[in-house]
Design a protein around this motif. Structure first.
Motif, PDB file in Angstrom:
ATOM      1  N   CYS A   6      10.642   3.415 -10.453  1.00 42.85           N
ATOM      2  CA  CYS A   6      10.497   2.707  -8.856  1.00 42.85           C
ATOM      3  C   CYS A   6      11.103   1.941  -8.685  1.00 42.85           C
ATOM      4  O   CYS A   6      11.478   0.952  -9.922  1.00 42.85           O
ATOM      5  N   ARG A   8      10.500  -0.955  -7.317  1.00 39.38           N
ATOM      6  CA  ARG A   8       9.855  -2.024  -7.417  1.00 39.38           C
ATOM      7  C   ARG A   8       9.708  -2.585  -8.452  1.00 39.38           C
ATOM      8  O   ARG A   8       9.481  -3.646  -8.941  1.00 39.38           O
ATOM      9  N   ALA A 119       1.649   7.699  -6.642  1.00 35.92           N
ATOM     10  CA  ALA A 119       2.361   6.454  -6.971  1.00 35.92           C
ATOM     11  C   ALA A 119       2.556   6.639  -8.223  1.00 35.92           C
ATOM     12  O   ALA A 119       2.086   6.703  -9.456  1.00 35.92           O
ATOM     13  N   CYS A 120       3.105   5.667  -8.233  1.00 38.70           N
ATOM     14  CA  CYS A 120       3.632   4.697  -9.947  1.00 38.70           C
ATOM     15  C   CYS A 120       2.360   4.418 -10.516  1.00 38.70           C
ATOM     16  O   CYS A 120       1.118   3.176 -10.028  1.00 38.70           O
ATOM     17  N   CYS A 123       2.657  -0.033 -10.780  1.00 38.70           N
ATOM     18  CA  CYS A 123       2.347  -0.993  -9.892  1.00 38.70           C
ATOM     19  C   CYS A 123       1.741  -0.235  -8.735  1.00 38.70           C
ATOM     20  O   CYS A 123       1.443  -1.262  -7.504  1.00 38.70           O
ATOM     21  N   SER A 125       2.342   1.939  -6.111  1.00 38.32           N
ATOM     22  CA  SER A 125       3.623   2.144  -5.572  1.00 38.32           C
ATOM     23  C   SER A 125       3.781   4.391  -4.824  1.00 38.32           C
ATOM     24  O   SER A 125       3.889   4.466  -5.898  1.00 38.32           O
ATOM     25  N   GLU A 126       3.645   4.055  -3.823  1.00 42.44           N
ATOM     26  CA  GLU A 126       3.619   5.657  -2.896  1.00 42.44           C
ATOM     27  C   GLU A 126       4.904   5.728  -3.449  1.00 42.44           C
ATOM     28  O   GLU A 126       5.944   5.346  -3.041  1.00 42.44           O
ATOM     29  N   ALA A 146      11.594   4.771  -2.438  1.00 42.04           N
ATOM     30  CA  ALA A 146      10.563   4.609  -3.536  1.00 42.04           C
ATOM     31  C   ALA A 146      11.314   4.452  -4.838  1.00 42.04           C
ATOM     32  O   ALA A 146      10.837   3.974  -5.907  1.00 42.04           O
TER      33      ALA A 146
END
Length: 354
Positions: A6, A8, A119-120, A123, A125-126, A146
């Motif tokens: 990821c 992010r 999603a992760c 976190c 996130s998509e 992503a």
């Protein structure tokens, strides 16, 4: 080998995977059957084309802008999302959770119509879209922006780092059986021949092509008869590649390496038509059922009749969608004779062209 993480939070989202060529059947839709995973376990591929929203209709794009992107004939719409989506087998993912409000599907699974549905887990996130509905190969497509690739101790074994080793192709890779146990043609064969048929038309330059009796005639012959009006034969095509004896012809149907995507180059001036390696291997080196048991024996003059060899319940048909998609991305489709073929079949979506 590499893993994907990821962007992010750096959470790892896949097991170690090796890069291979993107199969031509990646966007294929096939009947209403549950198809297996697109990718072999432990592998990944990258889609060089844009994918996902936003989408723009052809009327807003125009031929010149589309040609700059490598599309040379009209399609209903083109994606203007980011290129470079990473595809893996669903079993090679980890650290992801489903997004419940994105779990739409046409029939009995997820088809990704609502956008990223994974999603992760760390976190939120998509990060990816899982597809496992009927008619689709089961995949997980990671959103290009992503995730990031994290190499392990060695270099990536992808197409950009190693050449194709044609000498061991038949030893390291298996052919795809042409017929499923229940009697239908293998979807891999229909997609591979659909893509190769488009390439064959392009190199034929509009000339009638003769095929040898056997598997090439069985898979390409009816389609060529439907696409070309009766005319004298002016070009000849044969199956060629590593391990096969040389043959004189104008066109060679050759393997596309499953790891690097490279196309085997025939000798001389023969034009090469790439065919997916798993289908090419089955055509070039078909498996023959032994007429006697492996162990023991049978009386002289008596041959084994169980199990019977598989036979399809219908004639072979190349995949229409893969054929048109491949043809639209070949510059030769701008030739009037080939554009006429494309427009004729693109304009009849529910007709059986072959």
């Amino acid at each position: 080998m590499a893993v994907f993480a990821c962007v992010r939070c750096d959470a790892v989202l896949t097991r170690p995977v090796e890069r291979v060529a993107l199969p031509v059947r990646a966007r294929q839709k096939y009947g209403h059957d549950l198809l297996p995973a697109l990718m072999e376990s432990g592998t990944y591929a990258v889609d060089p084309e844009p994918s996902g929203p936003p989408w723009r209709p052809w009327s807003e794009i125009g031929a010149e802008e589309a040609a700059a992107r490598g599309v040379f004939a009209p399609e209903f719409s083109l994606s203007f999302g980011a290129p470079g989506a990473v595809v893996v087998a669903p079993g090679d993912t980890c650290g992801t959770v489903l997004i419940p409000e994105r779990c739409d599907g046409y029939c009995i699974g997820l088809d990704g119509r609502a956008g990223p549905n994974l999603a992760c887990a760390h976190c939120g996130s998509e990060v990816a879209t899982r597809v496992d509905d009927c008619s689709y190969w089961q995949v997980v497509w990671f959103v290009p922006d992503a995730v990031r690739r994290v190499p392990d101790d060695g270099p990536d074994d992808g197409p950009e780092h190693a050449g194709a080793d044609w000498e061991v192709l038949a030893e390291e890779h298996q052919g795809a059986p042409p017929i499923e146990p229940w009697g239908s043609w293998n979807a891999r064969w229909e997609a591979a021949v659909g893509a190769a048929l488009a390439q064959l038309l392009a190199v034929s330059a509009g000339a009638r092509v003769a095929l040898p009796d056997g598997v090439l005639e069985d898979t390409f012959g009816r389609a060529l008869d439907a696409l070309f009006p009766p005319a004298p034969v002016r070009r000849r095509a044969v199956l060629a590649g590593p391990g096969l004896p040389p043959a004189a012809a104008d066109i060679a149907v050759v393997p596309r390496h499953p790891r690097t995507g490279e196309v085997w180059q025939p000798p001389g001036t023969m034009a090469a038509v790439p065919l997916e390696a798993d289908v090419w291997l089955s055509m070039a080196f078909p498996r023959v059922e032994l007429p006697v048991p492996v162990a023991g024996g049978m009386p002289d003059g008596v041959f084994r009749d169980d199990p019977l060899p598989p036979y399809p319940f219908r004639l072979f048909t190349p995949d229409r969608g893969v054929f048109l998609s491949t043809l639209a991305r070949l510059p030769a489709v701008r030739e009037p004779w080939l554009r006429e073929i494309y427009d004729r079949f693109q304009g009849a979506p529910y007709a059986c062209p072959f």
